[in-house]
Write an enzyme that holds these catalytic residues in place. Structure first.
Site, short mmCIF file in Angstrom:
data_model
loop_
_atom_site.label_atom_id
_atom_site.label_comp_id
_atom_site.label_asym_id
_atom_site.label_seq_id
_atom_site.Cartn_x
_atom_site.Cartn_y
_atom_site.Cartn_z
CG ASP A 17 -1.80 -1.25 1.27
OD1 ASP A 17 -2.27 -1.67 0.21
OD2 ASP A 17 -1.93 -1.83 2.35
CE LYS A 20 3.30 -2.50 -4.42
NZ LYS A 20 2.85 -2.20 -3.04
N GLY A 44 -4.12 -4.56 -4.19
CA GLY A 44 -5.13 -3.57 -4.55
C GLY A 44 -4.40 -2.32 -4.97
CG HIS A 45 -1.35 -2.35 -7.35
ND1 HIS A 45 -0.42 -2.98 -8.13
CD2 HIS A 45 -1.01 -2.67 -6.08
CE1 HIS A 45 0.41 -3.66 -7.37
NE2 HIS A 45 0.07 -3.49 -6.11
CD GLN A 189 1.01 -8.87 -2.29
OE1 GLN A 189 1.80 -9.52 -2.94
NE2 GLN A 189 -0.22 -8.70 -2.69
#
Ligand code: IMP
Length: 390
Positions: A17, A20, A44-45, A189
């Site tokens: 988080d 990225k 979750g990008h 991650q």
């Protein structure tokens, strides 16, 4: 600024988080290929595009650019139904613009893996995303997993719907490298969640650090610039050691101000001060060539801003990130304190940043021996300030 580099790896330096997605989105404008090499839809990008906030889970963040071929490498684990949903969602927003390619060697997440992940006491202890990631990798290394190619050969209906995207991505990428194409590797991650170098056992089940690129794609990449991504503070979702965690009001304030709620699970993220011992460790493991330091605007208005520079363990100072879970539990961080800064969200050049921010950045650079190349001062695509001197 990054146009001079042929291939770039974007790697998280914290517990995920870090932002990225935003960086990959910016860099993929100039990339021919955007490649995910590990993890699955636990990621979750978040990408902000034309006022739309999209959270991508399996598909690389380059998908919203027409030029990019987006690859899910063999090191990734895939949930076919979630992937089909993600494709449908992107199509409904007319944002499925680039091409998608999926490795036939990638392992498949089944409903059994998800059930196990949701219900096992180990998953609860770790605080996993519950998406079946760990149990899929467990079957992979146990040599009883199912790969995309296996389901394709069995005529699986769901996989048939993905057929147009499936290929031997190793060959595709090797060919791209031979032709001198530009490849952007999108880590998921972060370093502190790496299966080997993270805060084991409170980690994810893949190699989130640089080494994951090689096993997760099967190609030898030369001319690779390694860009680490960090926030000006740290967050962690799920359980496990977090030496600089701020419990109470200060942590709550950071969470609200930084909108620190999981893009995949919606869980509130634990928040804390930037930890330079951990960042230096991440810089070394990944051989970082540069750093993107994001969300500095979230720290605006604080009277003082702190960074951890050492750990006090039973009265002894240590500077190395420890392997021992017991030691990690006992850490009392030693902080360096900086004067805070005002609103920086309207600033549009790096040079115009207040002295307080520049001093803070210089300290980070001196400590980690990595240059800060880009600063984030807001959630939008335009909120990026390049350090021309780096
Ligand atoms: P898993 O990857 O679902 O097995 O979860 C293992 C640990 O990694 C848990 O602490 C999760 O919260 C964390 N984790 C997994 N993916 C992400 C991510 O994309 N961002 C932040 N934390 C993550």
């Amino acid at each position: 600024m990054f146009k001079n580099f042929k291939n770039i790896a974007v790697i998280g330096t914290q517990w995920g988080d870090e932002g990225k997605g935003k960086i990959v989105d910016l860099l993929s404008e100039d990339a021919d290929y955007v490649v995910r090499f590990q993890g699955g839809d636990n990621a979750g990008h978040t990408v902000n595009f034309d006022g739309i906030r999209i959270a991508l889970h399996s598909i690389p963040s380059g998908i919203i650019h027409e030029n990019a071929i987006n690859v899910l490498g063999n090191g990734v684990v895939l949930n076919p139904s979630r992937l089909l949903e993600e494709i449908a969602h992107l199509k409904s927003l007319s944002l499925m613009r680039g091409k998608l390619r999926i490795s036939e060697r990638a392992h498949v997440i089944t409903s059994h893996h998800i059930e196990m992940d949701k219900n096992s006491s180990l998953s609860l202890k770790i605080g996993t995303t519950g998406h079946g990631i760990g149990y899929t990798y467990l079957d992979k290394v146990g040599r009883k997993g199912t790969r995309i190619i296996d389901l394709l050969e069995q005529g699986n209906e769901e996989i048939k719907k993905l057929k147009e995207f499936i290929c031997d991505t190793r060959v595709l990428l090797q060919d791209a490298i031979d032709k001198g194409k530009r490849i952007l590797f999108e880590g998921a991650q972060g370093t502190m969640l790496d299966i080997d170098f993270g805060t084991y056992p409170f980690v994810t089940s893949s190699t989130t650090t640089l080494g994951g690129i090689f096993s997760g794609t099967g190609v030898r990449v030369r001319d690779l610039f390694v860009l680490g991504v960090a926030k000006g503070y740290i967050t962690r979702v799920g359980n496990g050691p977090f030496p600089t965690e701020l419990k109470g009001e200060m942590g709550d304030f950071l969470r609200e101000r930084g909108n620190e709620f999981g893009a995949t699970t919606g869980r509130p993220r634990r928040c804390g001060w930037l930890d330079l011992v951990a960042l230096k460790y991440a810089a070394s493991i990944n051989g970082l060539d540069g750093l993107a330091l994001l969300k500095l605007d979230v720290l605006s208005g604080f009277e003082e801003v702190k960074v951890a520079v050492a750990y006090d363990v039973d009265g002894k100072y240590i500077m190395r990130f420890p392997s021992s879970t017991n030691i990690l539990k006992k850490i009392d961080p030693v902080y360096e304190t900086f004067p805070g800064w005002g609103d920086i969200s309207k600033i549009d050049t790096y040079e115009a940043l207040p002295k307080e921010v520049k001093d803070y950045i210089s300290f980070i650079e001196d400590f980690t021996k990595v240059k800060v190349m880009l600063v984030g001062n807001g959630p939008d695509r335009k909120n990026r300030l390049y350090n021309k001197k780096s």
